[in-house]
Design a protein around this motif. Structure first.
Motif, PDB file in Angstrom:
ATOM      1  N   GLY A   1       0.844  -1.257   0.101  1.00  0.00           N
ATOM      2  CA  GLY A   1      -0.147  -0.212   0.199  1.00  0.00           C
ATOM      3  C   GLY A   1       0.904   1.511  -0.050  1.00  0.00           C
ATOM      4  O   GLY A   1       0.250   2.399  -0.155  1.00  0.00           O
ATOM      5  N   LYS A   2       2.187   1.145   0.305  1.00  0.00           N
ATOM      6  CA  LYS A   2       3.065   2.246   0.155  1.00  0.00           C
ATOM      7  C   LYS A   2       3.349   2.606  -1.330  1.00  0.00           C
ATOM      8  O   LYS A   2       3.616   1.719  -2.146  1.00  0.00           O
ATOM      9  N   LYS A   3       3.178   4.002  -1.672  1.00  0.00           N
ATOM     10  CA  LYS A   3       3.351   4.271  -2.794  1.00  0.00           C
ATOM     11  C   LYS A   3       5.097   4.126  -3.443  1.00  0.00           C
ATOM     12  O   LYS A   3       5.008   3.980  -4.666  1.00  0.00           O
ATOM     13  N   SER A   4       5.574   4.227  -2.573  1.00  0.00           N
ATOM     14  CA  SER A   4       7.159   3.704  -2.801  1.00  0.00           C
ATOM     15  C   SER A   4       7.316   2.250  -3.425  1.00  0.00           C
ATOM     16  O   SER A   4       8.272   2.180  -4.107  1.00  0.00           O
ATOM     17  N   ASP A   5       6.448   1.305  -3.006  1.00  0.00           N
ATOM     18  CA  ASP A   5       6.521  -0.154  -3.288  1.00  0.00           C
ATOM     19  C   ASP A   5       5.631  -0.154  -4.709  1.00  0.00           C
ATOM     20  O   ASP A   5       5.687  -1.106  -5.332  1.00  0.00           O
ATOM     21  N   LEU A   6       4.881   0.911  -5.184  1.00  0.00           N
ATOM     22  CA  LEU A   6       4.204   0.956  -6.568  1.00  0.00           C
ATOM     23  C   LEU A   6       5.032   0.301  -7.837  1.00  0.00           C
ATOM     24  O   LEU A   6       4.662  -0.551  -8.317  1.00  0.00           O
ATOM     25  N   ARG A   7       6.138   1.120  -7.973  1.00  0.00           N
ATOM     26  CA  ARG A   7       7.142   0.729  -9.037  1.00  0.00           C
ATOM     27  C   ARG A   7       7.548  -0.613  -9.147  1.00  0.00           C
ATOM     28  O   ARG A   7       7.294  -1.344 -10.104  1.00  0.00           O
ATOM     29  N   VAL A   8       8.079  -1.291  -7.929  1.00  0.00           N
ATOM     30  CA  VAL A   8       8.282  -2.663  -8.197  1.00  0.00           C
ATOM     31  C   VAL A   8       7.047  -3.623  -8.418  1.00  0.00           C
ATOM     32  O   VAL A   8       7.289  -4.439  -9.181  1.00  0.00           O
ATOM     33  N   ALA A   9       5.832  -3.132  -7.718  1.00  0.00           N
ATOM     34  CA  ALA A   9       4.721  -4.170  -8.031  1.00  0.00           C
ATOM     35  C   ALA A   9       4.408  -4.001  -9.271  1.00  0.00           C
ATOM     36  O   ALA A   9       3.892  -5.056 -10.043  1.00  0.00           O
ATOM     37  N   PHE A  10       4.386  -2.987  -9.981  1.00  0.00           N
ATOM     38  CA  PHE A  10       4.067  -2.613 -11.236  1.00  0.00           C
ATOM     39  C   PHE A  10       4.898  -3.448 -12.060  1.00  0.00           C
ATOM     40  O   PHE A  10       4.377  -3.802 -12.893  1.00  0.00           O
ATOM     41  N   LEU A  11       6.416  -3.307 -12.103  1.00  0.00           N
ATOM     42  CA  LEU A  11       7.042  -3.837 -12.968  1.00  0.00           C
ATOM     43  C   LEU A  11       7.002  -5.505 -12.990  1.00  0.00           C
ATOM     44  O   LEU A  11       6.885  -6.156 -13.791  1.00  0.00           O
ATOM     45  N   ASN A  12       6.750  -5.994 -11.524  1.00  0.00           N
ATOM     46  CA  ASN A  12       6.563  -7.500 -11.574  1.00  0.00           C
ATOM     47  C   ASN A  12       5.205  -7.829 -12.189  1.00  0.00           C
ATOM     48  O   ASN A  12       5.246  -8.799 -12.962  1.00  0.00           O
ATOM     49  N   CYS A  13       4.115  -6.981 -12.193  1.00  0.00           N
ATOM     50  CA  CYS A  13       3.024  -7.678 -12.617  1.00  0.00           C
ATOM     51  C   CYS A  13       3.033  -7.346 -14.167  1.00  0.00           C
ATOM     52  O   CYS A  13       2.323  -8.307 -15.105  1.00  0.00           O
ATOM     53  N   THR A  14       3.854  -6.373 -14.635  1.00  0.00           N
ATOM     54  CA  THR A  14       3.811  -6.130 -16.053  1.00  0.00           C
ATOM     55  C   THR A  14       4.581  -7.352 -16.613  1.00  0.00           C
ATOM     56  O   THR A  14       4.265  -7.727 -17.764  1.00  0.00           O
ATOM     57  N   ASN A  15       5.703  -7.745 -15.964  1.00  0.00           N
ATOM     58  CA  ASN A  15       6.632  -8.896 -16.424  1.00  0.00           C
ATOM     59  C   ASN A  15       5.645 -10.082 -16.656  1.00  0.00           C
ATOM     60  O   ASN A  15       5.719 -11.221 -17.580  1.00  0.00           O
ATOM     61  N   GLU A  16       4.674 -10.606 -15.671  1.00  0.00           N
ATOM     62  CA  GLU A  16       3.884 -11.722 -15.460  1.00  0.00           C
ATOM     63  C   GLU A  16       2.883 -11.536 -16.577  1.00  0.00           C
ATOM     64  O   GLU A  16       2.514 -12.500 -17.177  1.00  0.00           O
ATOM     65  N   ALA A  17       2.227 -10.275 -16.981  1.00  0.00           N
ATOM     66  CA  ALA A  17       1.288  -9.946 -17.742  1.00  0.00           C
ATOM     67  C   ALA A  17       1.806 -10.438 -18.934  1.00  0.00           C
ATOM     68  O   ALA A  17       1.189 -10.974 -20.063  1.00  0.00           O
ATOM     69  N   GLN A  18       3.157  -9.931 -19.452  1.00  0.00           N
ATOM     70  CA  GLN A  18       3.704 -10.375 -20.937  1.00  0.00           C
ATOM     71  C   GLN A  18       4.107 -11.699 -20.825  1.00  0.00           C
ATOM     72  O   GLN A  18       3.591 -12.166 -22.047  1.00  0.00           O
ATOM     73  N   LYS A  19       4.371 -12.374 -20.016  1.00  0.00           N
ATOM     74  CA  LYS A  19       4.549 -13.775 -20.154  1.00  0.00           C
ATOM     75  C   LYS A  19       3.104 -14.455 -20.563  1.00  0.00           C
ATOM     76  O   LYS A  19       2.951 -15.634 -21.161  1.00  0.00           O
ATOM     77  N   LEU A  20       1.989 -14.269 -19.855  1.00  0.00           N
ATOM     78  CA  LEU A  20       0.650 -14.599 -20.049  1.00  0.00           C
ATOM     79  C   LEU A  20       0.332 -14.402 -21.458  1.00  0.00           C
ATOM     80  O   LEU A  20      -0.312 -15.023 -21.896  1.00  0.00           O
ATOM     81  N   ILE A  21       0.580 -13.248 -21.894  1.00  0.00           N
ATOM     82  CA  ILE A  21       0.223 -12.729 -23.296  1.00  0.00           C
ATOM     83  C   ILE A  21       0.757 -13.874 -24.325  1.00  0.00           C
ATOM     84  O   ILE A  21       0.242 -14.311 -25.260  1.00  0.00           O
ATOM     85  N   GLU A  22       2.274 -13.847 -24.070  1.00  0.00           N
ATOM     86  CA  GLU A  22       2.931 -14.767 -24.894  1.00  0.00           C
ATOM     87  C   GLU A  22       2.619 -16.018 -24.858  1.00  0.00           C
ATOM     88  O   GLU A  22       2.566 -16.844 -25.801  1.00  0.00           O
ATOM     89  N   ALA A  23       2.385 -16.517 -23.737  1.00  0.00           N
ATOM     90  CA  ALA A  23       1.907 -18.054 -23.605  1.00  0.00           C
ATOM     91  C   ALA A  23       0.548 -18.262 -24.250  1.00  0.00           C
ATOM     92  O   ALA A  23       0.492 -19.437 -24.558  1.00  0.00           O
ATOM     93  N   ASN A  24      -0.103 -17.455 -24.570  1.00  0.00           N
ATOM     94  CA  ASN A  24      -1.301 -17.545 -25.004  1.00  0.00           C
ATOM     95  C   ASN A  24      -1.355 -17.350 -26.658  1.00  0.00           C
ATOM     96  O   ASN A  24      -2.199 -17.092 -27.465  1.00  0.00           O
ATOM     97  N   GLY A  25      -0.256 -17.190 -27.085  1.00  0.00           N
ATOM     98  CA  GLY A  25       0.050 -17.055 -28.694  1.00  0.00           C
ATOM     99  C   GLY A  25       0.035 -15.726 -29.063  1.00  0.00           C
ATOM    100  O   GLY A  25      -0.335 -15.585 -30.310  1.00  0.00           O
ATOM    101  N   PHE A  26       0.166 -14.674 -28.311  1.00  0.00           N
ATOM    102  CA  PHE A  26      -0.111 -13.124 -28.914  1.00  0.00           C
ATOM    103  C   PHE A  26       0.991 -12.571 -28.653  1.00  0.00           C
ATOM    104  O   PHE A  26       1.986 -12.894 -27.637  1.00  0.00           O
ATOM    105  N   ASN A  27       1.547 -11.310 -29.266  1.00  0.00           N
ATOM    106  CA  ASN A  27       2.455 -10.714 -29.177  1.00  0.00           C
ATOM    107  C   ASN A  27       1.864  -9.195 -28.780  1.00  0.00           C
ATOM    108  O   ASN A  27       1.068  -8.688 -29.492  1.00  0.00           O
ATOM    109  N   ALA A  28       2.612  -8.431 -27.946  1.00  0.00           N
ATOM    110  CA  ALA A  28       2.010  -7.264 -27.594  1.00  0.00           C
ATOM    111  C   ALA A  28       3.138  -6.412 -27.208  1.00  0.00           C
ATOM    112  O   ALA A  28       3.985  -6.824 -26.388  1.00  0.00           O
ATOM    113  N   PRO A  29       3.358  -5.087 -27.534  1.00  0.00           N
ATOM    114  CA  PRO A  29       4.251  -4.117 -27.315  1.00  0.00           C
ATOM    115  C   PRO A  29       4.174  -3.819 -25.647  1.00  0.00           C
ATOM    116  O   PRO A  29       3.038  -3.776 -25.134  1.00  0.00           O
TER     117      PRO A  29
END
Length: 132
Positions: A75-103
């Motif tokens: 909940g600390k705003k200082s932790d938002l950047r790390v959480a955002f980056l981790n979520c973005t990496n996982e989301a990108q993996k999920l997109i690619e695992a389903n046969g899509f490519n996204a910028p």
């Protein structure tokens, strides 16, 4: 010798053959146009097409991101950047695992939306951290 009546009957047959061939070619062109039209219609209006798969993946990303945020974000705003980056990496993996490519910018936008929709942060917080 060819008699005039034989010549006329041969010309009549030749004209009929040319007419039949032209009619057949027109039929093939019309048939191809109709099939192409059906294929185009299916590609645009098929409710079971790729659009449904894309929406399903976006939904999966939203659920995954919001679950991650519930479990790992302090909940600390200082932790938002790390959480955002981790979520973005996982989301990108999920997109690619389903046969899509996204910028990555598209993936970041989806993750950002999931975090804001989940009530974990605001658009203003993202702007202040430069995570636009």
């Amino acid at each position: 010798f060819i008699v005039e009546s034989d010549w006329r009957s041969m010309m009549g047959r030749a004209i009929a053959l040319v007419f039949f061939v032209l009619l057949f070619v027109v039929f093939l062109v019309v048939k191809a146009a109709i099939q192409g039209g059906k294929a185009a219609y299916s590609a645009v209006f098929n409710p079971n097409g790729r659009d449904e798969a894309v929406l399903r993946i976006i939904g999966m990303i939203h659920v995954t991101v919001q679950e991650y945020m519930r479990m790992n974000y302090s909940g600390k705003k200082s932790d938002l950047r790390v959480a955002f980056l981790n979520c973005t990496n996982e989301a990108q993996k999920l997109i690619e695992a389903n046969g899509f490519n996204a910028p990555i910018s598209v993936t970041e936008s989806i993750v950002r939306s999931a975090i804001i929709d989940g009530g974990f942060s605001t658009a203003d917080d993202f702007n202040k951290l430069g995570l636009v």
